[in-house]
Design a protein around this motif. Structure first.
Motif, short mmCIF file in Angstrom:
data_model
loop_
_atom_site.label_atom_id
_atom_site.label_comp_id
_atom_site.label_asym_id
_atom_site.label_seq_id
_atom_site.Cartn_x
_atom_site.Cartn_y
_atom_site.Cartn_z
N VAL A 10 74.58 63.54 39.39
CA VAL A 10 75.57 62.81 40.18
C VAL A 10 76.98 63.20 39.76
O VAL A 10 77.84 63.45 40.61
CB VAL A 10 75.35 61.28 40.04
N TYR A 11 77.22 63.31 38.47
CA TYR A 11 78.54 63.69 37.97
C TYR A 11 78.92 65.09 38.46
O TYR A 11 80.03 65.30 38.96
CB TYR A 11 78.56 63.65 36.44
N LYS A 12 78.03 66.03 38.34
CA LYS A 12 78.33 67.40 38.74
C LYS A 12 78.51 67.53 40.25
O LYS A 12 79.29 68.36 40.71
CB LYS A 12 77.22 68.35 38.27
N LEU A 16 83.75 68.00 42.04
CA LEU A 16 84.51 68.91 42.88
C LEU A 16 85.11 68.20 44.09
O LEU A 16 86.32 68.37 44.35
CB LEU A 16 83.66 70.11 43.30
N PRO A 17 84.36 67.40 44.85
CA PRO A 17 85.01 66.68 45.96
C PRO A 17 86.11 65.73 45.49
O PRO A 17 87.14 65.58 46.15
CB PRO A 17 83.87 65.90 46.61
N PHE A 18 85.93 65.10 44.35
CA PHE A 18 86.96 64.21 43.81
C PHE A 18 88.21 65.01 43.45
O PHE A 18 89.33 64.58 43.74
CB PHE A 18 86.43 63.46 42.58
N ILE A 23 93.84 66.55 44.71
CA ILE A 23 94.85 67.58 44.97
C ILE A 23 95.43 67.40 46.37
O ILE A 23 96.64 67.54 46.57
CB ILE A 23 94.25 68.98 44.77
N PHE A 24 94.59 67.09 47.35
CA PHE A 24 95.07 66.86 48.71
C PHE A 24 96.01 65.66 48.75
O PHE A 24 97.07 65.71 49.39
CB PHE A 24 93.89 66.63 49.66
N TYR A 25 95.67 64.57 48.05
CA TYR A 25 96.52 63.38 48.05
C TYR A 25 97.86 63.67 47.39
O TYR A 25 98.91 63.24 47.88
CB TYR A 25 95.83 62.21 47.36
#
Length: 50
Positions: A10-12, A16-18, A23-25
């Motif tokens: 779950v962590y891995k 990447l999406p987080f 970065i987008f925010y």
């Protein structure tokens, strides 16, 4: 498959999406028009003081 393996998967799968969302925010916050004007105010104030 034990509990620690499941947590690792779950962590891995979510890191990447987080990271991309963060970065987008940050990019959105820095480059939106109102925020950009607020970020430029100290620059002009410093130039006026010199």
């Amino acid at each position: 498959m034990n509990e620690s393996d499941l947590l690792l998967i779950v962590y891995k799968s979510l890191r990447l999406p987080f990271l991309v969302a963060a970065i987008f925010y940050i990019t959105y916050y820095v480059y939106k028009k109102r925020s950009k004007e607020e970020m430029e105010k100290p620059k002009y104030r410093m130039l006026e003081e010199d």
